[in-house]
Motif scaffolding. Structure first.
Motif, PDB file in Angstrom:
ATOM      1  N   GLU A   1      29.721 -13.006  33.267  1.00  0.00           N
ATOM      2  CA  GLU A   1      30.089 -11.606  33.510  1.00  0.00           C
ATOM      3  C   GLU A   1      28.853 -10.809  33.940  1.00  0.00           C
ATOM      4  O   GLU A   1      28.576  -9.721  33.432  1.00  0.00           O
ATOM      5  CB  GLU A   1      30.751 -10.982  32.278  1.00  0.00           C
ATOM      6  N   GLY A   2      28.145 -11.354  34.922  1.00  0.00           N
ATOM      7  CA  GLY A   2      26.860 -10.792  35.325  1.00  0.00           C
ATOM      8  C   GLY A   2      26.937  -9.774  36.434  1.00  0.00           C
ATOM      9  O   GLY A   2      25.951  -9.559  37.140  1.00  0.00           O
ATOM     10  N   ASP A   3      28.080  -9.099  36.593  1.00  0.00           N
ATOM     11  CA  ASP A   3      28.204  -8.071  37.622  1.00  0.00           C
ATOM     12  C   ASP A   3      27.289  -6.892  37.356  1.00  0.00           C
ATOM     13  O   ASP A   3      26.916  -6.147  38.277  1.00  0.00           O
ATOM     14  CB  ASP A   3      29.654  -7.585  37.712  1.00  0.00           C
ATOM     15  N   ALA A   4      26.918  -6.687  36.088  1.00  0.00           N
ATOM     16  CA  ALA A   4      26.055  -5.589  35.675  1.00  0.00           C
ATOM     17  C   ALA A   4      25.437  -5.984  34.337  1.00  0.00           C
ATOM     18  O   ALA A   4      25.932  -6.896  33.656  1.00  0.00           O
ATOM     19  CB  ALA A   4      26.851  -4.284  35.530  1.00  0.00           C
ATOM     20  N   PRO A   5      24.353  -5.329  33.929  1.00  0.00           N
ATOM     21  CA  PRO A   5      23.783  -5.653  32.611  1.00  0.00           C
ATOM     22  C   PRO A   5      24.705  -5.175  31.500  1.00  0.00           C
ATOM     23  O   PRO A   5      25.148  -4.028  31.504  1.00  0.00           O
ATOM     24  CB  PRO A   5      22.450  -4.899  32.605  1.00  0.00           C
ATOM     25  N   HIS A   6      24.982  -6.063  30.545  1.00  0.00           N
ATOM     26  CA  HIS A   6      25.873  -5.738  29.428  1.00  0.00           C
ATOM     27  C   HIS A   6      25.172  -5.925  28.081  1.00  0.00           C
ATOM     28  O   HIS A   6      25.840  -6.124  27.071  1.00  0.00           O
ATOM     29  CB  HIS A   6      27.126  -6.613  29.484  1.00  0.00           C
ATOM     30  N   GLN A   7      23.843  -5.852  28.082  1.00  0.00           N
ATOM     31  CA  GLN A   7      23.089  -6.021  26.838  1.00  0.00           C
ATOM     32  C   GLN A   7      22.597  -4.675  26.313  1.00  0.00           C
ATOM     33  O   GLN A   7      22.306  -3.760  27.079  1.00  0.00           O
ATOM     34  CB  GLN A   7      21.881  -6.958  27.042  1.00  0.00           C
ATOM     35  N   ARG A   8      22.501  -4.590  25.001  1.00  0.00           N
ATOM     36  CA  ARG A   8      21.968  -3.398  24.334  1.00  0.00           C
ATOM     37  C   ARG A   8      20.971  -3.863  23.282  1.00  0.00           C
ATOM     38  O   ARG A   8      21.341  -4.537  22.319  1.00  0.00           O
ATOM     39  CB  ARG A   8      23.119  -2.599  23.690  1.00  0.00           C
ATOM     40  N   LEU A   9      19.689  -3.549  23.499  1.00  0.00           N
ATOM     41  CA  LEU A   9      18.641  -4.037  22.614  1.00  0.00           C
ATOM     42  C   LEU A   9      18.774  -3.419  21.226  1.00  0.00           C
ATOM     43  O   LEU A   9      18.880  -2.203  21.078  1.00  0.00           O
ATOM     44  CB  LEU A   9      17.270  -3.719  23.204  1.00  0.00           C
ATOM     45  N   LEU A  10      18.772  -4.291  20.223  1.00  0.00           N
ATOM     46  CA  LEU A  10      18.882  -3.853  18.832  1.00  0.00           C
ATOM     47  C   LEU A  10      17.554  -3.922  18.092  1.00  0.00           C
ATOM     48  O   LEU A  10      17.293  -3.120  17.199  1.00  0.00           O
ATOM     49  CB  LEU A  10      19.915  -4.725  18.092  1.00  0.00           C
ATOM     50  N   HIS A  11      16.725  -4.903  18.453  1.00  0.00           N
ATOM     51  CA  HIS A  11      15.444  -5.084  17.759  1.00  0.00           C
ATOM     52  C   HIS A  11      14.501  -5.869  18.652  1.00  0.00           C
ATOM     53  O   HIS A  11      14.899  -6.816  19.315  1.00  0.00           O
ATOM     54  CB  HIS A  11      15.643  -5.836  16.443  1.00  0.00           C
ATOM     55  N   ALA A  12      13.221  -5.477  18.657  1.00  0.00           N
ATOM     56  CA  ALA A  12      12.175  -6.216  19.347  1.00  0.00           C
ATOM     57  C   ALA A  12      10.896  -6.076  18.546  1.00  0.00           C
ATOM     58  O   ALA A  12      10.395  -4.971  18.343  1.00  0.00           O
ATOM     59  CB  ALA A  12      11.970  -5.705  20.767  1.00  0.00           C
ATOM     60  N   GLY A  13      10.374  -7.198  18.084  1.00  0.00           N
ATOM     61  CA  GLY A  13       9.152  -7.175  17.305  1.00  0.00           C
ATOM     62  C   GLY A  13       9.007  -8.428  16.479  1.00  0.00           C
ATOM     63  O   GLY A  13       9.990  -9.141  16.235  1.00  0.00           O
ATOM     64  N   ASP A  14       7.778  -8.711  16.039  1.00  0.00           N
ATOM     65  CA  ASP A  14       7.503  -9.901  15.234  1.00  0.00           C
ATOM     66  C   ASP A  14       8.024 -11.167  15.915  1.00  0.00           C
ATOM     67  O   ASP A  14       8.569 -12.062  15.278  1.00  0.00           O
ATOM     68  CB  ASP A  14       8.130  -9.774  13.833  1.00  0.00           C
ATOM     69  N   HIS A  15       7.856 -11.214  17.238  1.00  0.00           N
ATOM     70  CA  HIS A  15       8.301 -12.370  18.034  1.00  0.00           C
ATOM     71  C   HIS A  15       9.799 -12.632  17.894  1.00  0.00           C
ATOM     72  O   HIS A  15      10.245 -13.772  17.947  1.00  0.00           O
ATOM     73  CB  HIS A  15       7.495 -13.623  17.653  1.00  0.00           C
ATOM     74  N   THR A  16      10.560 -11.543  17.738  1.00  0.00           N
ATOM     75  CA  THR A  16      12.012 -11.647  17.625  1.00  0.00           C
ATOM     76  C   THR A  16      12.680 -10.624  18.539  1.00  0.00           C
ATOM     77  O   THR A  16      12.261  -9.459  18.592  1.00  0.00           O
ATOM     78  CB  THR A  16      12.471 -11.413  16.182  1.00  0.00           C
ATOM     79  N   LEU A  17      13.691 -11.088  19.255  1.00  0.00           N
ATOM     80  CA  LEU A  17      14.543 -10.211  20.048  1.00  0.00           C
ATOM     81  C   LEU A  17      15.964 -10.326  19.528  1.00  0.00           C
ATOM     82  O   LEU A  17      16.463 -11.423  19.299  1.00  0.00           O
ATOM     83  CB  LEU A  17      14.535 -10.619  21.522  1.00  0.00           C
ATOM     84  N   ARG A  18      16.619  -9.203  19.370  1.00  0.00           N
ATOM     85  CA  ARG A  18      18.034  -9.201  18.992  1.00  0.00           C
ATOM     86  C   ARG A  18      18.736  -8.147  19.837  1.00  0.00           C
ATOM     87  O   ARG A  18      18.276  -7.003  19.934  1.00  0.00           O
ATOM     88  CB  ARG A  18      18.215  -8.905  17.501  1.00  0.00           C
ATOM     89  N   PHE A  19      19.838  -8.561  20.465  1.00  0.00           N
ATOM     90  CA  PHE A  19      20.547  -7.624  21.324  1.00  0.00           C
ATOM     91  C   PHE A  19      22.045  -7.856  21.230  1.00  0.00           C
ATOM     92  O   PHE A  19      22.516  -8.968  20.973  1.00  0.00           O
ATOM     93  CB  PHE A  19      20.071  -7.722  22.782  1.00  0.00           C
ATOM     94  N   ALA A  20      22.778  -6.778  21.414  1.00  0.00           N
ATOM     95  CA  ALA A  20      24.223  -6.865  21.568  1.00  0.00           C
ATOM     96  C   ALA A  20      24.520  -7.223  23.018  1.00  0.00           C
ATOM     97  O   ALA A  20      23.832  -6.781  23.938  1.00  0.00           O
ATOM     98  CB  ALA A  20      24.871  -5.532  21.207  1.00  0.00           C
ATOM     99  N   TRP A  21      25.569  -8.032  23.196  1.00  0.00           N
ATOM    100  CA  TRP A  21      25.925  -8.502  24.549  1.00  0.00           C
ATOM    101  C   TRP A  21      27.448  -8.466  24.662  1.00  0.00           C
ATOM    102  O   TRP A  21      28.143  -9.208  23.990  1.00  0.00           O
ATOM    103  CB  TRP A  21      25.383  -9.918  24.742  1.00  0.00           C
TER     104      TRP A  21
END
Length: 284
Positions: A53-73
């Motif tokens: 479903e890559g017609d547009a970006p559908h991610q929402r960043l929830l956390h970035a830090g301590d070598h960790t990424l978490r996002f809603a998709w």
């Protein structure tokens, strides 16, 4: 709700180099997908034809830090959660842990939701991340806008050795990372899960060191053709004969991920698979 899907891989780079590959937009465009924009800690987006479903970006960043990424998709109308976490294993290697919510194994096979591709999509993505860090060409990526499923791979090994690794059950199970039972003759079974597993595919054509064709039923027909030259092998792989309105993207993407490990299997004297752990919930 089932537990999240979990995949752990060993990356061939120090943790800081792996983190840069995860967070640099140019690097993401090299190994992950067509378009990527990153502005930590506020934005982490990727989209394009190589993204479900890559017609547009559908991610929402929830956390970035301590070598960790978490996002809603957002996928198929459901907001899933993806997390990638890095931990140094040695000064030159990193363990990456991926967790992904809202994956159901049944959707992989019945095609009822694009979320059914998540396991194999992430597997291919992480295999390509490691290829990027090793300085190798990434594998072809699935084009979710096309029903043409075709790719090529050059392996620095003679054709006879590559052929044996494709038709020998023990070798195929090793590099693919999952038990595969193979009866290497026309009419023989090609069984994911081993020869005791139900529902095996069937080999419908076989030319030693040249071609292997497997009929997967509704999922289509897989054809692998080999061409050896100067001690190297060009492997061409095609999937055909499926419902073009519902291409078997999960299975095709899993094939690409597996072939990435086939290349390493032949080209590395001290080969070990990148896969450390994989927990996939059955889903209900």
């Amino acid at each position: 709700m089932t537990d999240p899907m979990k995949i752990v891989v060993r990356l061939a780079a120090p943790v800081e180099a792996a983190w840069r590959a995860l967070t640099d937009p140019a690097a993401l465009r090299a190994w992950l997908t067509e378009h990527a924009e990153v502005e930590l800690p506020h934005r982490y987006e990727f989209w394009g034809r190589h993204t479900p479903e890559g017609d547009a970006p559908h991610q929402r960043l929830l956390h970035a830090g301590d070598h960790t990424l978490r996002f809603a998709w957002l996928l198929d109308g459901v907001e899933t959660t993806s997390e990638l976490s890095l931990a140094a294993e040695t000064p030159e290697s990193t363990l990456l842990t991926l967790t992904q919510s809202h994956f159901r194994m049944a959707e992989m096979f019945d095609g009822s939701s694009i979320r059914g591709v998540l396991q194999t999509w992430w597997s291919l993505a992480l295999a390509n991340l490691n290829a990027y860090l090793e300085g190798r060409e990434p594998m072809p990526r699935t084009d979710f806008t096309s029903a043409e499923l075709r790719g090529e791979l050059l392996i620095a090994a003679p054709v006879d050795k590559v052929w044996q690794s494709l038709i020998d059950s023990e070798q195929a199970s090793a590099w693919f990372g999952y038990p595969i039972g193979i009866e290497p003759w026309v009419g023989g079974r090609y069984a994911m899960g081993g020869l005791d597993a139900p529902g095996a595919a069937k080999i419908v054509d076989l030319e030693p060191e040249r071609k292997l064709v497997v009929d997967w039923g509704p999922m289509g027909v897989g054809t692998w053709e080999l061409d050896g030259s100067d001690g190297k092998t060009k492997l061409t792989f095609v999937s055909s004969g499926f419902d073009e309105d519902n291409p078997p993207y999960p299975g095709w993407t899993g094939t690409l991920a597996g072939l990435s490990e086939l290349r390493r299997y032949h080209e590395m004297a001290d080969w070990q698979p990148i896969w450390v752990q994989e927990d996939v919930p059955a889903g209900a």
